[in-house]
Design a protein around this motif. Structure first.
Motif, mmCIF file in Angstrom:
data_model
loop_
_atom_site.group_PDB
_atom_site.id
_atom_site.type_symbol
_atom_site.label_atom_id
_atom_site.label_comp_id
_atom_site.label_asym_id
_atom_site.label_seq_id
_atom_site.Cartn_x
_atom_site.Cartn_y
_atom_site.Cartn_z
ATOM 1 N N TYR A 119 0.980 -1.058 -0.220
ATOM 2 C CA TYR A 119 -0.035 -0.032 0.079
ATOM 3 C C TYR A 119 0.973 1.346 0.065
ATOM 4 O O TYR A 119 1.857 1.467 0.881
ATOM 5 N N GLY A 121 -0.207 5.036 0.099
ATOM 6 C CA GLY A 121 -1.041 5.986 0.091
ATOM 7 C C GLY A 121 -1.128 6.828 1.631
ATOM 8 O O GLY A 121 -0.263 6.640 2.328
ATOM 9 N N ALA A 122 -2.009 7.427 1.656
ATOM 10 C CA ALA A 122 -2.096 8.287 3.016
ATOM 11 C C ALA A 122 -2.162 7.077 4.169
ATOM 12 O O ALA A 122 -2.734 6.235 3.914
ATOM 13 N N THR A 123 -1.536 7.560 5.361
ATOM 14 C CA THR A 123 -1.418 6.535 6.343
ATOM 15 C C THR A 123 -2.648 6.697 7.132
ATOM 16 O O THR A 123 -2.764 7.372 8.309
ATOM 17 N N SER A 124 -3.580 6.037 6.801
ATOM 18 C CA SER A 124 -4.945 6.099 7.475
ATOM 19 C C SER A 124 -5.667 4.661 6.983
ATOM 20 O O SER A 124 -5.758 4.205 5.947
ATOM 21 N N THR A 126 -8.616 3.693 7.288
ATOM 22 C CA THR A 126 -9.992 3.954 6.637
ATOM 23 C C THR A 126 -9.811 4.051 5.158
ATOM 24 O O THR A 126 -10.399 3.584 4.233
ATOM 25 N N ILE A 127 -8.647 5.007 4.790
ATOM 26 C CA ILE A 127 -8.393 5.110 3.412
ATOM 27 C C ILE A 127 -7.976 4.012 2.600
ATOM 28 O O ILE A 127 -8.485 3.578 1.540
ATOM 29 N N SER A 129 -8.704 0.816 3.501
ATOM 30 C CA SER A 129 -9.412 -0.262 3.285
ATOM 31 C C SER A 129 -10.650 0.302 2.230
ATOM 32 O O SER A 129 -11.293 -0.607 1.767
ATOM 33 N N SER A 130 -10.951 1.516 2.225
ATOM 34 C CA SER A 130 -11.773 2.068 1.065
ATOM 35 C C SER A 130 -11.275 1.734 -0.241
ATOM 36 O O SER A 130 -11.981 1.676 -1.089
ATOM 37 N N LEU A 131 -10.187 1.720 -0.222
ATOM 38 C CA LEU A 131 -9.116 1.381 -1.583
ATOM 39 C C LEU A 131 -9.205 -0.171 -2.201
ATOM 40 O O LEU A 131 -9.557 -0.358 -3.173
ATOM 41 N N PHE A 132 -8.898 -1.015 -0.967
ATOM 42 C CA PHE A 132 -8.974 -2.247 -1.415
ATOM 43 C C PHE A 132 -8.911 -3.232 -0.085
ATOM 44 O O PHE A 132 -9.051 -2.886 1.116
ATOM 45 N N GLY A 133 -8.687 -4.635 -0.216
ATOM 46 C CA GLY A 133 -9.095 -5.471 0.790
ATOM 47 C C GLY A 133 -7.845 -5.171 1.775
ATOM 48 O O GLY A 133 -7.972 -5.699 3.187
ATOM 49 N N GLY A 134 -6.708 -4.866 1.536
ATOM 50 C CA GLY A 134 -5.549 -5.025 2.362
ATOM 51 C C GLY A 134 -4.325 -5.472 1.704
ATOM 52 O O GLY A 134 -4.464 -6.352 0.673
ATOM 53 N N SER A 139 -9.364 -9.862 3.390
ATOM 54 C CA SER A 139 -9.858 -8.672 3.198
ATOM 55 C C SER A 139 -10.566 -8.340 4.473
ATOM 56 O O SER A 139 -11.175 -7.232 4.697
ATOM 57 N N LYS A 185 -12.316 -2.041 9.956
ATOM 58 C CA LYS A 185 -12.617 -3.308 9.514
ATOM 59 C C LYS A 185 -13.336 -3.941 10.678
ATOM 60 O O LYS A 185 -13.723 -5.205 10.722
#
Lengths: 291, 341, 443
Positions: A119, A121-124, A126-127, A129-134, A139, A185
């Motif tokens: 991953y 992206g921003a260290t969050s 929520t962000i 997991s909104s993008l992908f399963g992990g 997931s 999650k």
């Protein structure tokens, strides 16, 4: 000399005048407040964490004074003692809610759950997991970016760099539920503290079928139902490919954990069993002990 | 195949960076640096070097040992602060005073707020104003261009007497307040061409309007800054001083004089346009610029200081959060054209 | 003077590597997995079971609600299973997995190549037809077309805007389609105009596709009601709001749909699909997909069946480069990074972009220097820096006040930020939360 005197006198006069005005205004606009609110508030831990569902301790104290039946109200931070003391002031019966503590329903350490993507992206959580399963094949499990740790106001959590999972320091956890709310999650649960702090729970949230779950994570619950069949108290239910142990029905007999083929059931704070326990399990228990 | 990276869109970047922006501003200041070297010689170089070095060193030390963060001196912002500070100082200024100015600029105005991006006031200007208030004598000892080229070390009172003079603005202020006739005053002041080329007393960087114009052209061309702030500062000064001049030609100088003297060019192009301390919305930038222009002239004409742009910018810096709160960019769909059925 | 939209915008490097490459008909893969959620709205409901034999174009999943869409089998063969597979969303969702056997098409589909110019379908039949054929917007969002064409009561549409902009860098599928299927597209546009009962249509095409502009203009000489509007190259011109602003100079008010200003937008790809559905009775089960990237051997445009794994397309374009670090479904500005190359093509897949290692990672984030570049590029006139701040501090009412819901997620702010801040990541998160709050308020 004269100037000094006039200055002091006039300032003193102004001060007295202002004081009088304030006194009369305060009298005029006095709002009656139940003195018990202050008393109850004094008993509360003043953490203002919102764990009780009210915006701060004062609001909770007001709610307690107002309510006829306070069994629904509970201050998770203060626990039973605080509630007892507060209820004594009001002459009401405190709630019988047991003390709880946060537990992580995921054991997907770096070792158990290999990373298949990265991953960036921003260290969050929520962000992410909104993008992908992990980053892993699972997931449902922990994203590992520590949003729960940021949410904890009591320093009761930290990220373990080796496992990539958050660790809950039981002594500091006051079970306010901030981490539960923060986790996208939904894998943190406020669980009954249990006698002598002992708990048995399924450390997995994977609702996939057995094969993909096992492929994604070595310690995933594969819904084989062995634990359910082993349990003589009907405390374990397998629903949506995931086993769950009911903390009320569980008698802590410890029969379920050894039969789990993937070691997805964790026993916390138990003395080590005399019969040989699989290595990973003891390791986990120790980690729990170390805090 | 590598592990696949997952990141939210967009997956491309313009390649722009803080560093690039900072270095372009520094590059845009080079013509002015060259001009100041030409007019003030050795002093300009020493002042500039001291300010830049001490700013960079202070930022490094503070971020490493006090804030305990990764030092970000590589991005050029500390060097830029040092350069701008140097440009605001007279070139006879002793090294120790410059170091104090740098400490104030970096330590108090910038790092104490959390470093780059968090400072409410322009660090270089805070440093300059601090020095102006603390060391008024040294800070208003303006070397005369060209004459002072080879003097910095071992300044004797004779050399200082021979090679320093007042800035055009100070002459003007002095003259107007002691009632010297306008024509006589004009005679004492350098001509507009001389002002444009920078042959006048003043601080290191504000001398040559020509060099500063070249610099701002670079910044606008590279889109480091937008036109809003420079144009609104200059525009409001022209309008305001123009009106005053028309009202009374005898006591108020014209727009050209005001634009070419003091730090208007430097301030409008390089200090007021500082990203961190200026508003975000275009309309807000224009309000900010007009504020700077008007306050500058108010201080120059009616205040007790001969020059006011540093104060004007700092005052408007203070208004920036307020401007940002109330002035929003023009939103899509706000002006709705009627449908032609 | 070329037109463009009024606020903000950026100009990323175009990198149209596959421009001018003829559309290649991709062979049929051995197995396809057709996701049930390919469009905006409710996922379709599967109509087939394990072991069923299906033909190409047979309805295999039915629309489940008004905003939903039918799904047709892209291949002929046997349904292997209905299982959860990882799709472009990064999560597992239901999909029908079909094992291919031969290529037997449904008899009702007209497979002859000739162009049918005459439209003898009446408007409401057209909408019905599109609904049956499972047509969705092919620009990327995959919004069911029949919903877009069913105007809300009281709203009047007076112009159809066709999106031939393809403002995303790298992608060329629409461009190539305009070059090769221009006549069909024009018929498709006329069908859409008929369905909407409008007299005017405008095709917006960016100026970097001069050949397409020329071709369409020449073709439209006999259809004066349709006009080609050449546009200045500017991202995100393909956004509905920006396109309408650029083409006809009307700005859609905040929170409203294009119909508010009397316009409906459709993509050129959709126009082609509309032609095929109405004139040839062919449902939507294949589409043009660009496979591109700087390290890809043969960047190409393929006509691929829905459900084809992306790896199959990548192999056809010369194989997955060894230095691949990111596979993007869609373009680089709004596409989604994928977890694996096995993700199937859906109706909304306009391209597959492969990023080598050096382009795949973001630069480390720095402090905001308040340079206002995000403000100046925002095509919606928002303050991205402020929205990110409000979101990260969870100040939802301020975010709402600053019109976070107006954000079209074009990514211009992220693209331009010199501090490489993840502005859009946070804004998306904030949009989700604010949207939730707003919905709960109206309940």
């Amino acid at each position: 000399m004269n100037i000094v005197l006039i200055t002091i006198l006039s300032l003193a006069f102004l001060g007295v005048l202002a004081g009088l005005i304030l006194y009369f205004v305060a009298q005029k606009f006095k709002v009656f407040e139940d003195p018990r609110i202050d008393q109850v508030e004094a008993e509360l831990p003043a953490a203002n964490c919102g764990g009780c569902g009210f915006p701060g301790c004062r609001a909770f104290a007001e709610a307690m004074v107002k309510a006829d039946d306070i069994s629904e109200l509970n201050c998770p931070v203060g626990g039973a003692e605080t509630m007892k003391a507060a209820a004594a002031i009001l002459g009401k019966t405190p709630s019988a809610a047991p003390n709880t503590v946060a537990v992580l329903k995921c054991n997907g350490t770096c070792e158990n759950r290999p990373r298949i993507t990265k991953y960036d992206g921003a260290t969050s959580c929520t962000i992410a997991s909104s993008l992908f399963g992990g980053e892993t094949g699972c997931s449902y499990g922990c994203v590992g970016l520590g949003e729960c740790v940021d949410a904890c106001k009591f320093g009761a959590m930290y990220m373990d760099k080796e496992t990539g999972l958050p660790v809950i320091i039981e002594d500091k956890c006051i079970s306010c539920g901030a981490c539960v709310k923060a986790c996208p999650k939904n894998i943190i649960e406020l669980r009954k503290q249990g006698p002598k702090n002992r708990r048995i729970y399924v450390a997995c949230a994977n609702k996939d079928k057995g094969a993909p779950a096992k492929k994604a994570c070595a310690t995933a619950c594969i819904a084989c139902c062995k634990c359910m069949n082993e349990c003589s108290f009907g405390a374990i239910i397998v629903d949506k490919n995931l086993a769950a142990i009911d903390p009320v029905k569980c008698k802590m007999c410890r029969k379920c954990a050894p039969v789990c083929p993937t070691n997805a059931i964790l026993e916390m704070n138990f003395p080590p069993k005399k019969i040989k326990v699989e290595e990973t399990l003891t390791q986990e228990t120790k980690e729990g002990d170390q805090k | 195949m590598n592990t696949l990276t997952i990141s939210p869109s967009p997956h491309v970047h313009s390649g722009d960076s803080v560093k690039k922006n900072m270095y372009w501003v520094i590059i845009a200041l080079l013509p002015a640096l060259a001009a100041s070297f030409f007019y003030f010689g050795i002093g300009a170089i020493i002042v500039t070097l001291t300010a830049v070095l001490s700013c960079v060193i202070f930022e490094f030390l503070i971020s490493k040992y006090i804030l305990k963060t990764e030092p970000t001196i590589g991005d050029g912002s500390a060097a830029l602060t040092g350069l701008l500070l140097a440009f605001n100082l007279p070139t006879y200024l002793p090294i120790w005073i410059i170091i104090i100015g740098s400490l104030v600029a970096i330590g108090i105005a910038k790092m104490s707020f959390g470093g780059l991006g968090n400072n409410p006031f322009n660090p270089a200007l805070v440093g300059r104003v601090f020095l102006l208030i603390s060391f008024p004598v040294q800070m208003t000892m303006w070397p005369t261009p060209i004459l002072s080229r080879f003097h910095y070390f071992g300044l004797t009172p004779e050399i200082i007497d021979a090679t320093t003079g007042a800035t055009p603005l100070a002459i003007m202020k002095e003259g107007v307040s002691s009632g010297i006739a306008h024509a006589e005053l004009m005679h004492r002041l350098p001509s507009l061409t001389e002002l444009f080329m920078g042959i006048k007393g003043g601080s290191a960087g504000e001398s040559a309007a020509a060099a500063l114009l070249l610099g701002v052209a670079i910044l606008l061309y590279k889109r480091v800054i937008t036109w809003h702030i420079p144009v609104s500062v200059v525009g409001s000064i022209i309008v305001f001083t123009g009106l005053l001049h028309l009202y009374d030609v005898e006591s108020y100088a014209g727009p050209a004089f005001h634009l070419l003297t003091g730090g208007v060019m430097l301030g409008a192009f390089f200090m007021a346009t500082d990203y961190v301390t200026s508003p975000m919305a275009p309309k807000g930038m224009i309000i900010f610029g007009v504020g700077v222009g008007v306050i500058t002239i108010l201080i120059r004409v009616f205040g007790s200081f001969p020059e006011g742009i540093s104060f004007a910018i700092l005052i408007m810096n203070g208004f920036t959060p307020l401007i940002d709160k109330y002035i929003r960019p023009k939103r899509f769909g706000e002006v709705n054209k009627p449908i032609k059925a | 003077m070329l037109k463009t939209f009024s606020l903000g915008g950026i100009h990323p490097a175009e990198n149209k590597l596959s421009a001018g490459k003829k559309i290649v008909i991709l062979p049929i893969p051995e197995q396809v997995s057709v996701p049930l959620a390919q469009h905006i709205g409710a996922p379709a409901e599967a109509l087939v079971n394990k072991g069923d034999v299906v033909k190409v174009g047979q309805l295999i999943a039915a629309s489940a609600g008004f905003v939903s869409s039918n799904i047709h089998s892209p291949v002929s063969g046997k349904v292997l299973k209905i299982d959860d597979v990882v799709d472009a969303s990064g999560y597992k969702h239901r999909a029908i997995i079909i094992k291919t056997e031969g290529d037997e098409w449904d008899e009702s589909i007209d497979r002859s190549p000739e162009l049918i110019q005459h439209i003898n379908t009446v408007p409401h039949q057209i909408v019905e037809k599109l609904k049956e054929a499972g047509i969705v917007g092919l620009g990327g969002a995959a919004f069911p077309s029949h919903v877009k064409l069913s105007l809300p009561p009281g709203k009047i549409c007076d112009i159809l805007v066709i999106n031939g902009v393809e403002c995303e860098p790298y992608l060329t599928s629409d461009h190539q389609l305009m070059m090769e299927k221009s006549e069909e597209i024009v018929v498709g546009i006329r069908i859409l105009m008929k369905a909407l009962k409008v007299e005017k249509a405008v095709i917006g095409i960016e100026n970097n596709k001069l050949d397409a502009i020329e071709k369409m203009t020449a073709l439209l000489a006999e259809h004066p009601e349709i006009r080609v509007q050449a546009l200045k190259v500017q991202y995100p011109q393909g956004g509905e709001k920006q396109l309408i602003d650029a083409c006809i100079g009307r700005q859609i008010p905040s929170g409203k749909l294009p119909i508010e200003v009397g316009a409906v937008v459709q993509n050129v790809g959709t126009a082609f699909a509309v032609y095929e559905a109405v004139q040839k009775n062919k449902p939507l089960f294949e589409r043009v997909v660009t496979v591109t990237g700087k390290s890809v051997k043969n960047p190409s445009n393929f006509l691929a069946r829905i459900g084809t794994p992306m790896s199959f397309l990548i192999d056809a374009a010369g194989g997955l480069p060894t230095d691949t670090s990111k596979i993007i479904g869609g373009g680089p500005m709004m596409g989604k990074a994928l977890q694996s190359a096995e993700v199937p093509i859906t109706k909304g897949s306009s391209g597959i972009l492969i990023m080598p290692e050096e382009l795949a990672n973001r630069k480390p984030m720095q402090n905001c220097i308040r340079c206002a570049k995000c403000v100046s590029v925002c095509p919606m006139g928002l303050s991205p820096y402020l929205l990110m701040l409000a979101t990260s501090k969870t100040i939802w009412d301020r975010a709402e006040e600053e019109k976070i819901m107006d954000c079209i997620e074009c990514g211009s702010c992220n693209f331009t930020c010199p501090s490489s801040r993840p502005l859009l990541d946070y804004i998306r998160l904030g949009k989700g939360k604010v949207g939730q709050i707003m919905r709960s308020r109206t309940k």
